[in-house]
Each structure stands twice: as C-alpha cells, then as structure tokens.
Design a protein around this motif. Structure first.
Motif, PDB file in Angstrom:
ATOM      1  N   TRP A  16       0.835  -1.210   0.000  1.00  0.00           N
ATOM      2  CA  TRP A  16       0.000   0.000   0.000  1.00  0.00           C
ATOM      3  C   TRP A  16       0.861   1.248   0.000  1.00  0.00           C
ATOM      4  CZ3 TRP A  16      -4.930   0.662  -0.998  1.00  0.00           C
ATOM      5  CH2 TRP A  16      -5.803  -0.433  -0.857  1.00  0.00           C
ATOM      6  N   VAL A  18       3.881   1.658  -1.148  1.00  0.00           N
ATOM      7  CA  VAL A  18       4.493   1.876  -2.466  1.00  0.00           C
ATOM      8  C   VAL A  18       3.467   2.438  -3.444  1.00  0.00           C
ATOM      9  CG1 VAL A  18       5.560   0.745  -4.451  1.00  0.00           C
ATOM     10  CG2 VAL A  18       6.249   0.114  -2.137  1.00  0.00           C
ATOM     11  N   LEU A  19       2.294   1.817  -3.471  1.00  0.00           N
ATOM     12  CA  LEU A  19       1.266   2.274  -4.421  1.00  0.00           C
ATOM     13  C   LEU A  19       0.863   3.718  -4.155  1.00  0.00           C
ATOM     14  CD1 LEU A  19      -1.195  -0.703  -4.924  1.00  0.00           C
ATOM     15  CD2 LEU A  19       0.753   0.002  -6.306  1.00  0.00           C
ATOM     16  N   ILE A  20       0.696   4.043  -2.880  1.00  0.00           N
ATOM     17  CA  ILE A  20       0.282   5.416  -2.555  1.00  0.00           C
ATOM     18  C   ILE A  20       1.391   6.405  -2.903  1.00  0.00           C
ATOM     19  CG2 ILE A  20      -0.329   6.971  -0.646  1.00  0.00           C
ATOM     20  CD1 ILE A  20      -1.852   4.540   0.551  1.00  0.00           C
ATOM     21  N   PHE A  22       3.593   6.112  -5.298  1.00  0.00           N
ATOM     22  CA  PHE A  22       3.525   6.307  -6.761  1.00  0.00           C
ATOM     23  C   PHE A  22       2.360   7.222  -7.125  1.00  0.00           C
ATOM     24  CE2 PHE A  22       5.742   2.038  -7.703  1.00  0.00           C
ATOM     25  CZ  PHE A  22       6.950   2.684  -7.878  1.00  0.00           C
ATOM     26  N   ALA A  23       1.216   6.985  -6.473  1.00  0.00           N
ATOM     27  CA  ALA A  23       0.024   7.774  -6.796  1.00  0.00           C
ATOM     28  C   ALA A  23       0.272   9.249  -6.501  1.00  0.00           C
ATOM     29  CB  ALA A  23      -1.176   7.252  -6.014  1.00  0.00           C
ATOM     30  N   GLN A  26       2.463  10.753  -9.141  1.00  0.00           N
ATOM     31  CA  GLN A  26       1.776  10.935 -10.419  1.00  0.00           C
ATOM     32  C   GLN A  26       0.744  12.063 -10.375  1.00  0.00           C
ATOM     33  OE1 GLN A  26       4.112   9.159 -12.201  1.00  0.00           O
ATOM     34  NE2 GLN A  26       2.435   8.927 -13.630  1.00  0.00           N
ATOM     35  N   ILE A  27       0.101  12.212  -9.227  1.00  0.00           N
ATOM     36  CA  ILE A  27      -1.059  13.099  -9.203  1.00  0.00           C
ATOM     37  C   ILE A  27      -0.749  14.460  -8.589  1.00  0.00           C
ATOM     38  CG2 ILE A  27      -2.195  12.621  -6.965  1.00  0.00           C
ATOM     39  CD1 ILE A  27      -3.931  12.280 -10.314  1.00  0.00           C
ATOM     40  N   PHE A  28       0.293  14.527  -7.733  1.00  0.00           N
ATOM     41  CA  PHE A  28       0.506  15.790  -7.012  1.00  0.00           C
ATOM     42  C   PHE A  28       0.779  16.984  -7.930  1.00  0.00           C
ATOM     43  CE2 PHE A  28       2.574  18.918  -4.330  1.00  0.00           C
ATOM     44  CZ  PHE A  28       1.644  19.004  -3.317  1.00  0.00           C
ATOM     45  N   PRO A  29       1.588  16.811  -8.986  1.00  0.00           N
ATOM     46  CA  PRO A  29       1.795  17.958  -9.885  1.00  0.00           C
ATOM     47  C   PRO A  29       0.482  18.514 -10.424  1.00  0.00           C
ATOM     48  CG  PRO A  29       3.372  16.252 -10.368  1.00  0.00           C
ATOM     49  CD  PRO A  29       2.427  15.675  -9.361  1.00  0.00           C
ATOM     50  N   LEU A  30      -0.496  17.631 -10.651  1.00  0.00           N
ATOM     51  CA  LEU A  30      -1.777  18.093 -11.188  1.00  0.00           C
ATOM     52  C   LEU A  30      -2.586  18.816 -10.115  1.00  0.00           C
ATOM     53  CD1 LEU A  30      -2.610  14.892 -13.230  1.00  0.00           C
ATOM     54  CD2 LEU A  30      -1.508  16.974 -14.027  1.00  0.00           C
ATOM     55  N   TRP A  32      -1.244  20.438  -7.640  1.00  0.00           N
ATOM     56  CA  TRP A  32      -0.513  21.699  -7.519  1.00  0.00           C
ATOM     57  C   TRP A  32      -0.967  22.682  -8.597  1.00  0.00           C
ATOM     58  CZ3 TRP A  32       3.752  23.775 -10.522  1.00  0.00           C
ATOM     59  CH2 TRP A  32       4.486  24.766  -9.866  1.00  0.00           C
ATOM     60  N   LEU A  33      -1.126  22.165  -9.810  1.00  0.00           N
ATOM     61  CA  LEU A  33      -1.566  22.991 -10.940  1.00  0.00           C
ATOM     62  C   LEU A  33      -2.921  23.623 -10.653  1.00  0.00           C
ATOM     63  CD1 LEU A  33      -1.451  23.792 -14.039  1.00  0.00           C
ATOM     64  CD2 LEU A  33      -2.548  21.613 -14.483  1.00  0.00           C
ATOM     65  N   VAL A 259      -9.658  15.066 -19.257  1.00  0.00           N
ATOM     66  CA  VAL A 259      -9.716  14.439 -17.938  1.00  0.00           C
ATOM     67  C   VAL A 259     -11.149  13.995 -17.634  1.00  0.00           C
ATOM     68  CG1 VAL A 259      -9.445  14.855 -15.465  1.00  0.00           C
ATOM     69  CG2 VAL A 259      -7.712  15.662 -17.050  1.00  0.00           C
TER      70      VAL A 259
ATOM     71  N   MET B  96      -3.289  -7.011  -4.642  1.00  0.00           N
ATOM     72  CA  MET B  96      -4.347  -6.431  -3.826  1.00  0.00           C
ATOM     73  C   MET B  96      -5.682  -7.111  -4.082  1.00  0.00           C
ATOM     74  SD  MET B  96      -3.204  -3.886  -2.047  1.00  0.00           S
ATOM     75  CE  MET B  96      -1.609  -3.135  -1.871  1.00  0.00           C
ATOM     76  N   VAL B 107      -5.449   6.648 -11.539  1.00  0.00           N
ATOM     77  CA  VAL B 107      -4.558   7.736 -11.144  1.00  0.00           C
ATOM     78  C   VAL B 107      -3.237   7.664 -11.911  1.00  0.00           C
ATOM     79  CG1 VAL B 107      -3.126   8.582  -9.241  1.00  0.00           C
ATOM     80  CG2 VAL B 107      -5.541   8.122  -8.870  1.00  0.00           C
ATOM     81  N   TYR B 108      -2.690   6.458 -12.027  1.00  0.00           N
ATOM     82  CA  TYR B 108      -1.397   6.319 -12.705  1.00  0.00           C
ATOM     83  C   TYR B 108      -1.486   6.721 -14.168  1.00  0.00           C
ATOM     84  CZ  TYR B 108       0.162   3.651  -8.656  1.00  0.00           C
ATOM     85  OH  TYR B 108       0.485   3.264  -7.405  1.00  0.00           O
ATOM     86  N   TRP B 165       8.311  10.115 -15.895  1.00  0.00           N
ATOM     87  CA  TRP B 165       7.086  10.339 -15.112  1.00  0.00           C
ATOM     88  C   TRP B 165       5.847  10.219 -16.006  1.00  0.00           C
ATOM     89  CZ3 TRP B 165       3.463  14.354 -15.701  1.00  0.00           C
ATOM     90  CH2 TRP B 165       2.551  14.498 -14.660  1.00  0.00           C
TER      91      TRP B 165
END
Lengths: 280, 290
Positions: A16, A18-20, A22-23, A26-30, A32-33, A259, B96, B107-108, B165
């Motif tokens: 969990w 690791v997955l979080i 990665f998530a 991947q998502i934080f820059p968006l 932030w935008l 999106v 999982m 999300v990925y 990325w």
C-alpha cells in the motif's frame, strides 16, 4: 499459519505504501496545478507546497476561457479528431477486408506497405510535408492536419482490425453472397457490426494520439482558424508572460475536457489502450 | 462466389484510399527528404545539388551525436527505471486482488491523457527557480531552493524525469494486462508446492511476462528515439544543445538555422535509425526465443 498471516499484513502494508507513493508522485503535480490556478499572482511566491488562497480567483478561469480562444480551439480539436477517427475506422475496415478476405496476389504486400508506416517517425515528415502543403496551398486548412493524422493512425488501425477480422468466421458473409449481396453491402451490414470491440480500440488509440498532437499543428497552421486546443496554452504563455496564475488556469482548463472524458470512460479507455498496445 | 471475392475493380476501390494516404503523407514526403538531403537548400531561393556533403557534415556535427546520446540515455531511463517500477506497481496492484485496483490504475494513467503541451509547461513551472514546486520541496529539506533545474548540467536529467514520469502509467497498464493474462492456476499450483511470493514472482510472473516485456522494451527504445514534443516545449534542446533530440535538432536546423537541406538529411538518417532499431530489437528477441 499465524506467522504467515503476520507476514502478509506487513507485506501488504508495504505494498500500500508503495502504491500510494507512486500515486502521489503521479497526481501531485496536477493537484498543484489546480491549486495555483485558483490563487492570485502575488500569492505564488510562497515556501509551502500548496497555497490556501485568500480568495478563490475563479476570474483566472474566465480570462483563460475568453482570451485563450477556448471554445473555438476546443471545437476545432473535436471536429478534427472526430473526423480523423471516422476516416481511420472506415479505411481500416475496407483495407482490412480487401487484405484478409479478398483473393488477389498483392494483398500481403499492400498490407505490409501500410504497416511500414508504424516504423516511420512522424517528425521525419515535418519538413517535407510543410513544403508540400505550402505548394498545394493546404497550410492553414483542416486538410493539413487531417491528412497526416489519418495517415499515421492508419497502420495501427489496419493492424488491429485485420487481426480481429481474421477471427470472424466466413460462413455468414458467404451465405449473404449466395443471396446476391454485394461486397460493399457485406462490409457495411455484416462485417462492421461484428467489429465493434476492435473499432472502439482503434477509435480510442487514434483519438488519444491525435488529441494531444501539436507539433504538426504548429508547423502547418499559422492563423487561428483551425488551431487546436494545445494552442490555448502555447499562445497564452506569450500573452500573459508575467501573470503566472492565469497561465496555470489556462493549463487546467485545457486539460479538463480530456480528464472528464477519461474519468467517465475510464474502463473503456484503459481496456482499449491495453488491447491496442499488447497487440500492436 | 470466388468471382465476387476476386473482382479487381472492387479490390482496387477498397485499398485505394489507404494507399493514397500512405503515399501522399508518408512515402512522397520521405522521398522529398531524400532529395533535399542532397542539396544546400536554405528554405528560400534556389537549391543546388551538393552530393553527400550534408551527410559528411553530420559525422562531425556534435549536436547530432548529443541527440543520439540523449536518446540512448532516455531509452536506458525507460528500461532501467520506468519499466521496473511499472512492473513492481503492476504486481502489487494485482496482489491487492480487486479493491483499489481501479483507483490506482486510473490515477497512474491520468497524466497520459493530458496534452504534452500542458505537461511540458507544467513541469517548466515545477522546475521554476522562483516559485517552482521542486525548489519548495528542497526548502522543506533545508536546502537553499533556488536551483535552476533546466540550467546547464542538470537540464538533461530534468527532461528525463519528466518523460519517465509521463509514460509511467502507460507502461504500468500494459504490464498489468500482461499479468492478468497469466493463468491463475499456475500460482495456485506453485502455492501448493510451497513457493513463496518472491519465488512465484521470479519463477512464474517474470518468465511468462517475457513477451510483454520484449514488446515494451522495443516500444521504449523507439519512443526514446522519436522524442520531440516535450523537449521542444521544455527546453527546445537547450541550454546550448545539451538536451537536444534528433527530431528537435532537424526541426531547428531547418526552421531556425535555415539549413532546410541539412535538416532533411537528418530526417533521412532519423528514419533509417528508427527502422534499423525496430528490426534489430525484433531480431534479438526472436533469436532468444528460438
């Protein structure tokens, strides 16, 4: 047994984590935008990662919407992409039918030639195509985008449709032929309805590839008449060079249509991409 | 019935549109590139035939070799960083069993549906020395936080990070599909035989994923060679030509340096390299299978 269980929980906790991680990457820059797009320009120079704006500056979006020619470019993008998808589907199916069903000597060769297109890098055609379109007065027309978009999506389209078509049994169309049905009608009435799943894969791949394309668009177009959505962003950076928060807003705004489509059709799109990529 | 299937006129009408598109948009332009590659055409005025001079010049064109090196670096980055991470993520999601699978996959993959134009400008802001996200993160860890990430020295790594990325979700998705296609009976049998998770991954998942990995590696190398759009917007090859890639280099030569002829000769070499790379990789992988 108990030990095994404990191991599992430690393992899955780590999983969990690791997955979080990665998530978040991947998502934080968006995130932030979007966050910065709602702040005022003065608030941007902070030391924190995110800003809590004193006032949510939705007017950034209003500026982005009007000065970014959002509606016009969005309409162009939609029109060009839908047309490209329809043409790619149509040509893929008729070519695939000719190459997998009809009896003629060059069927293999013609298919190979078109599939060769998969190996040719798009950007190697930028210089000569510019010259050709310029000579033929096609620059600044919809054709300057439609022709290369279709041509470079066709190889994959043909590959996917013909491999799927081979798995369709011939009995149905043979019965129709005996009843006096012509080839064109067989393709339209019998084959096409059976191809739905591979057609949606081709449509998704074509749409995704071309929706985000701007290199050809910025080479072959100079007037705003047919410019596509990425240009809202490209032109804005010049216009509002020092107003960063408005630039953030225009980026969030132009990303939004895709999106939203993606979130709505998430399952179909990931399935389509997976099918297209594994087979292609 | 055979007659209907071998009607020449019908066949011609069915394949003509596809061939016309191929000839007009791909073959004719490439032939034109071959022609202009032998000239010193500047974009305006007359072109004169100069034989192999452009190709000789290319041999000593430092920026051309930097472009190739950068493609190599990117390919290594894809294969050694992005893909292992993607496989790890895919395996964990598969373990999982259900629940959050849809969420993580969604999300990925999300960055992949966003236009390269937006991604490039977004990362330009992230790298910004004054208000960029990355410098703010550096500050949290006690650094100065005014690093110009797209400046000389660090620029190429910054570009590589964006590309790794951006494509992560795509790779993850394909590996995930590959894992899903493995027959679960194999895992059950292995579990009965007492194989632990690590063994199952090394002895079942990885070997059965081999074809998927091979396809993905081929695609990664090709896309590293073809890279243009992100670089064009993020750095346009700069500072200097540190982050140059082949497609961007030929574009710049033709439209900024007004060496249209030379640009076309790079185009020709570019096409040849891409075709060769595809063929060589296919050959290597086919031999290994046999």
């Amino acid at each position: 047994m108990k030990v095994e269980n404990k191991k599992l929980t430690v393992g899955s906790l780590l999983g969990w984590f690791v997955l979080i991680a990665f998530a978040v990457i991947q998502i934080f820059p968006l995130v932030w935008l979007v966050d910065f797009s709602l702040a005022s320009n003065n608030e941007m120079f902070t030391n924190g990662l995110l800003i809590i704006p004193k006032v949510f500056r939705f007017d950034n979006y209003v500026t982005a919407f009007t000065d970014g020619h959002f509606l016009q470019y969005f309409r162009n993008s939609l029109l060009i992409n839908v047309l490209a998808v329809v043409i790619v589907l149509f040509i893929s199916i008729i070519t695939a039918f000719a190459c997998t069903r009809m009896h003629w000597k060059l069927s293999g060769l013609v298919k190979t030639i078109i599939l060769l297109g998969m190996m040719i890098p798009i950007h190697a055609t930028l210089l000569p195509n510019y010259m050709i379109y310029d000579k033929l007065h096609l620059t600044d027309t919809i054709w300057a985008l439609l022709i290369p978009y279709v041509a470079f999506s066709l190889p994959q389209g043909l590959f996917l449709t013909s491999s799927f078509m081979e798995s369709i049994p011939k009995e149905l169309e043979e019965a129709a032929l005996i009843d006096g049905c012509g080839i064109y009608r067989i393709i339209a009435i019998i084959i096409t309805p059976l191809m739905k799943s591979s057609m949606s894969t081709v449509a998704i791949m074509t749409f995704l590839n071309n929706w985000n394309e701007f290199m050809m668009a910025s080479t072959y177009l100079s007037s705003p008449k047919w410019k596509t959505l990425p240009f809202s962003v490209l032109e804005f950076t010049g216009m509002y060079a020092s107003n960063y928060s408005v630039q953030f807003a225009v980026m969030a705004l132009t990303a939004a249509p895709m999106v939203v489509i993606y979130i709505l059709l998430n399952k179909h799109i990931t399935k389509g991409v997976a099918m297209g990529a594994v087979k292609g | 019935m055979r007659k209907a299937y071998s009607n020449k006129a019908v066949i011609a009408s069915l394949v003509a549109p596809g061939l016309i598109f191929f000839f007009f948009a791909i073959l004719v332009p490439i032939c034109l590139s071959v022609y202009y590659g032998f000239t010193d055409f500047s974009g305006l005025g007359a072109a004169s035939f100069i034989g192999l001079d452009n190709y000789k010049f290319m041999l000593h064109d430092k920026d051309f070799w930097i472009s190739l090196r950068n493609s190599g670096l990117l390919a290594i980055g894809f294969v050694c960083i992005q893909h292992p991470l993607a496989i790890i993520a895919a395996v964990i999601i598969d373990n999982m069993q259900g629940k959050a699978e849809g969420f993580f996959r969604c999300v990925y993959f999300l960055p992949n549906v966003i236009s390269v134009a937006i991604i490039a400008y977004l990362w330009k802001f992230i790298y910004d020395p004054n208000f960029g996200l990355l410098n703010n993160i550096v500050k949290i860890f006690g650094g100065e936080g005014h690093i110009n990430w797209l400046g000389s020295g660090t620029a190429i790594w910054s570009v590589l990070i964006v590309l790794i990325w951006h494509g992560f979700g795509w790779g993850m998705l394909i590996y995930y599909t590959g894992i899903k296609n493995i027959d679960p009976v194999l895992y059950e049998a292995a579990a009965i035989d007492g194989a632990d998770k690590k063994k199952r991954f090394l002895l079942i998942t990885l070997p059965l994923m081999k074809p998927v990995i091979q396809v993905n590696v081929t695609l990664a190398v090709i896309s590293a060679l073809k890279q243009m759009e992100t670089v064009y917007l993020l750095t346009n090859g700069g500072p200097g030509n540190e982050t140059q890639f082949m497609a961007n280099h030929l574009y710049k030569q033709a439209f900024s340096a007004f060496k249209y002829g030379y640009g076309n000769s790079i185009s020709v070499v570019f096409v040849i390299i891409c075709i060769l790379a595809t063929q060589v990789l296919n050959m290597i992988f086919r031999e290994k299978e046999a």
